[in-house]
Design a protein around this motif. Structure first.
Motif, PDB file in Angstrom:
ATOM      1  N   PRO A  53      -1.816  -5.776  -5.856  1.00  0.00           N
ATOM      2  CA  PRO A  53      -2.246  -4.654  -6.889  1.00  0.00           C
ATOM      3  C   PRO A  53      -1.101  -4.011  -7.662  1.00  0.00           C
ATOM      4  O   PRO A  53       0.107  -4.104  -7.121  1.00  0.00           O
ATOM      5  CB  PRO A  53      -2.990  -3.918  -6.046  1.00  0.00           C
ATOM      6  N   THR A  56       1.248  -0.270  -6.199  1.00  0.00           N
ATOM      7  CA  THR A  56       1.042   0.097  -4.738  1.00  0.00           C
ATOM      8  C   THR A  56       1.863  -0.267  -3.871  1.00  0.00           C
ATOM      9  O   THR A  56       2.883  -1.373  -3.984  1.00  0.00           O
ATOM     10  CB  THR A  56      -0.244  -0.652  -4.460  1.00  0.00           C
ATOM     11  N   ALA A  65      -6.737  -4.958  -0.254  1.00  0.00           N
ATOM     12  CA  ALA A  65      -6.388  -4.387  -1.591  1.00  0.00           C
ATOM     13  C   ALA A  65      -5.737  -5.560  -2.546  1.00  0.00           C
ATOM     14  O   ALA A  65      -5.702  -5.421  -3.653  1.00  0.00           O
ATOM     15  CB  ALA A  65      -5.101  -3.542  -1.335  1.00  0.00           C
ATOM     16  N   HIS A  77     -12.546  -5.561  -8.797  1.00  0.00           N
ATOM     17  CA  HIS A  77     -11.787  -5.099  -7.760  1.00  0.00           C
ATOM     18  C   HIS A  77     -11.729  -3.517  -8.151  1.00  0.00           C
ATOM     19  O   HIS A  77     -11.344  -3.331  -9.218  1.00  0.00           O
ATOM     20  CB  HIS A  77     -10.678  -5.631  -7.584  1.00  0.00           C
ATOM     21  N   ARG A  78     -11.617  -2.580  -7.137  1.00  0.00           N
ATOM     22  CA  ARG A  78     -11.487  -1.215  -7.594  1.00  0.00           C
ATOM     23  C   ARG A  78      -9.888  -1.037  -8.154  1.00  0.00           C
ATOM     24  O   ARG A  78      -9.855  -0.198  -8.686  1.00  0.00           O
ATOM     25  CB  ARG A  78     -11.514  -0.232  -6.574  1.00  0.00           C
ATOM     26  N   LEU A  79      -9.158  -1.936  -7.616  1.00  0.00           N
ATOM     27  CA  LEU A  79      -7.613  -1.783  -8.088  1.00  0.00           C
ATOM     28  C   LEU A  79      -7.185  -2.897  -8.978  1.00  0.00           C
ATOM     29  O   LEU A  79      -8.183  -3.659  -9.154  1.00  0.00           O
ATOM     30  CB  LEU A  79      -6.659  -2.109  -6.868  1.00  0.00           C
ATOM     31  N   ARG A  80      -6.425  -2.422 -10.130  1.00  0.00           N
ATOM     32  CA  ARG A  80      -6.007  -3.480 -11.034  1.00  0.00           C
ATOM     33  C   ARG A  80      -4.885  -4.494 -10.524  1.00  0.00           C
ATOM     34  O   ARG A  80      -4.092  -4.170  -9.499  1.00  0.00           O
ATOM     35  CB  ARG A  80      -5.241  -2.778 -11.969  1.00  0.00           C
TER      36      ARG A  80
END
Length: 231
Positions: A53, A56, A65, A77-80
């Motif tokens: 991601p 991070t 993640a 996904h909540r993360l890029r």
């Protein structure tokens, strides 16, 4: 007899690849390849790829993640995904032989890239690149299609390249092999930089490089075929 993959097997493979990315991400800094949140890792998976991601710290990345990205660049996904996802995608699209990509900013490879210099056949370990040189791709802003196009071009017939004013990329059949290759490229960059301070390095000729490539091929350290995007 035809064997069908079960849903549990697919989940297990997904989890294994995610865990591999986490484990190798934690090795980037100790291996001298990157610092902080710089660099990114990916593996080919499910008609797309899994990638670290964006922004991070590696010690905070969990298997959950890691971001699955489709070949059209979409993800759920909540993360890029890493801002460099584009050249990962384009490498996989251009190179069916590649199943893992490591991008990092190690000091000596990056120093040569800042001078827009590649690495010639000054040491037999140039064979880790799959050819007689490690090219330096032209400079373009990170995350852009222009940079991705330059990377794919620099990797044509190669397993590693430098990125002008940026860093380096290594590719391979597995993430473990690709991490090994990235470390070897940084070692070559350090040796070449030191040799340039001593004098003018003597370069191996084509026959000498070919002989080493053949020996490496027998050891399974490089993958070679005759296609235009092969190594």
């Amino acid at each position: 007899m035809v064997h069908f993959h079960t849903g549990n097997q697919a989940v297990s493979r997904d989890q294994t690849l995610r865990e591999q990315i986490v484990a190798h991400g934690l090795k980037l800094t100790p291996s001298g390849l990157s610092q902080g949140t710089s660099g990114n890792l990916s593996v080919r998976h499910d008609e797309g790829f899994l990638i670290t991601p964006s922004g991070t710290p590696y010690e905070e990345i969990t298997p959950e993640a890691v971001v699955q990205v489709a070949m059209d660049g979409s993800y759920a996904h909540r993360l890029r995904p890493s801002s460099e996802w584009r050249f990962h995608r384009d490498i996989y699209a251009a190179r069916p032989d590649v199943h893992a990509v490591v991008h990092a900013h190690p000091p000596y490879s990056t120093a040569l890239a800042m001078c827009r210099m590649g690495i010639p056949a000054a040491h037999y370990m140039i064979a880790v690149s799959g050819g007689d040189s490690i090219r330096c791709a032209g400079y373009y802003t990170y995350g852009t299609q222009e940079l991705s196009d330059a990377v794919v071009h620099a990797l044509d017939g190669r397993l590693a390249c430098l990125l002008a004013n940026h860093g380096m990329i290594a590719v391979g059949a597995t993430l473990e092999q690709t991490m090994w290759r990235a470390v070897e490229v940084e070692t070559l960059a350090r040796q070449y930089a030191l040799a340039l301070q001593v004098g003018k390095p003597a370069l191996l000729n084509d026959a000498e490089v070919t002989q080493v490539l053949e020996k490496f091929g027998n050891y399974g350290l490089i993958s070679r075929n005759s296609s235009s995007t092969s190594t």
